[in-house]
Design a protein around this motif. Sequence first.
Motif, short mmCIF file in Angstrom:
data_model
loop_
_atom_site.label_atom_id
_atom_site.label_comp_id
_atom_site.label_asym_id
_atom_site.label_seq_id
_atom_site.Cartn_x
_atom_site.Cartn_y
_atom_site.Cartn_z
N THR A 136 -4.56 17.17 70.17
CA THR A 136 -3.48 16.99 69.21
C THR A 136 -3.77 17.73 67.93
O THR A 136 -2.98 17.78 67.04
CB THR A 136 -3.28 15.50 68.91
N THR A 182 5.22 6.44 77.25
CA THR A 182 5.81 7.64 76.66
C THR A 182 4.78 8.41 75.83
O THR A 182 4.67 9.63 75.89
CB THR A 182 7.02 7.29 75.79
N ILE A 183 4.01 7.65 75.03
CA ILE A 183 2.96 8.28 74.21
C ILE A 183 1.91 8.91 75.10
O ILE A 183 1.46 10.04 74.88
CB ILE A 183 2.33 7.22 73.28
N ARG A 184 1.52 8.20 76.15
CA ARG A 184 0.51 8.72 77.06
C ARG A 184 0.97 10.02 77.72
O ARG A 184 0.23 10.99 77.81
CB ARG A 184 0.21 7.67 78.14
N LYS A 187 6.91 2.29 75.83
CA LYS A 187 6.52 3.10 74.67
C LYS A 187 5.11 3.63 74.85
O LYS A 187 4.84 4.81 74.57
CB LYS A 187 6.60 2.27 73.39
N ILE A 218 -0.54 3.52 66.68
CA ILE A 218 -1.28 4.75 66.96
C ILE A 218 -2.31 4.87 65.84
O ILE A 218 -1.96 5.00 64.66
CB ILE A 218 -0.34 5.96 66.97
N LEU A 230 2.70 14.52 68.81
CA LEU A 230 2.90 13.25 68.13
C LEU A 230 4.10 13.30 67.19
O LEU A 230 4.90 12.37 67.12
CB LEU A 230 1.63 12.88 67.35
N HIS A 250 0.76 13.49 60.92
CA HIS A 250 1.38 13.74 62.23
C HIS A 250 2.26 14.98 62.23
O HIS A 250 2.54 15.54 63.29
CB HIS A 250 2.20 12.52 62.66
N LEU A 299 0.92 12.93 75.10
CA LEU A 299 -0.30 13.32 74.43
C LEU A 299 -1.57 13.31 75.28
O LEU A 299 -2.54 13.98 74.96
CB LEU A 299 -0.54 12.41 73.22
N LEU A 357 7.41 12.81 68.84
CA LEU A 357 7.73 11.43 69.20
C LEU A 357 8.17 10.61 68.00
O LEU A 357 9.22 9.96 68.03
CB LEU A 357 6.49 10.76 69.81
N VAL A 359 -3.93 4.57 71.17
CA VAL A 359 -2.79 3.64 71.16
C VAL A 359 -3.34 2.24 71.39
O VAL A 359 -4.06 2.00 72.35
CB VAL A 359 -1.76 3.98 72.25
#
Length: 310
Positions: A310, A300-302, A297, A154, A118, A112, A305, A121, A283
């Motif tokens: 990535t 937030t990742i969505r 959460k 993830i 990523l 990562h 990214l 985060l 995810v």
Amino acid sequence: MLMLSKHLPSTRTLQCYLAVAQELNFRRAAELLNMSQPPLSRQIKGLEDLLRVQLIVRDTHRVSLTTAGEAFKDEAHRVLLALDAAVAGVKADCHDDDAATVRMGLTSVINHSLMPGLNALVTDPAFTGGRALERAWSKRLVERVRSGELDLAIVGDIATPADDLAVETVGSEPMIVVLPASHPAAAQAEVDLAALGAMPLFWFSRTDNPAYYDKCERSFRDFGYAAPRRLEPKDFTMLLAQVAAGEGVALCPQSMQATSRIGVAYRALPPALARLLSIDVQVVSRAHETRGAVRDKVGTIRAALAGKPT
């Protein structure tokens, strides 16, 4: 009505049975459950004794389910799903610190630190809550989400999930070639599979990730690549050591090239092949998740990214 009975299997017994029913292999099921095979076998025998019916047929060659075993597999799965939903519902109604705690995992297949979105985060205390994300192979993380030991993970390009999991693709990680620095193809900036010749390919077992394995096999056939296979070691540094020794070549996510090793060269694949072999970054959470903290959460990742390589 209050049910107090010595004739009901424990949730642990049901989890043991479902692991064997899923893997049809006691060794792999024991690994998923982080236990040895003898106590797992005792759990299955105890369940069959309790039910007074044979669920599993096991010999020296294979493991299979009886008709009763297939039916009980579905029922046990529904029971555990209902219990998981009940526990999640209670937690959702709580307002203490535990309700805001989100247990997260991150696949060890990708590095990562070379993926800016990523990395930002998973190194942000505001996102992680000051806790390190659990690192493991994607398959292991998915099982821990399914069992409730993690809230989300993830992962990299897992198989199509069952109804109990929600999977969302948030990025893609290209694959590259790992070859001995002394190999003639290492002189090229971009290496086609044909240039690797018949040198053995270090590769993973299909049971580790059937969907991605089959995807790669189709691509290998399309490009006429049929090198002999050697099972890759689980430790990446050990893999690099074997490649450096000239024992074979490998493919790995682009981000893993941050791990340097004398005698090893990382080279890009042709763009068309790199796209075919790319690993989707996903995810995974439980399908009927009710906790707002977990959904936040995932969101937030969505937002960080989705739609961005990535």
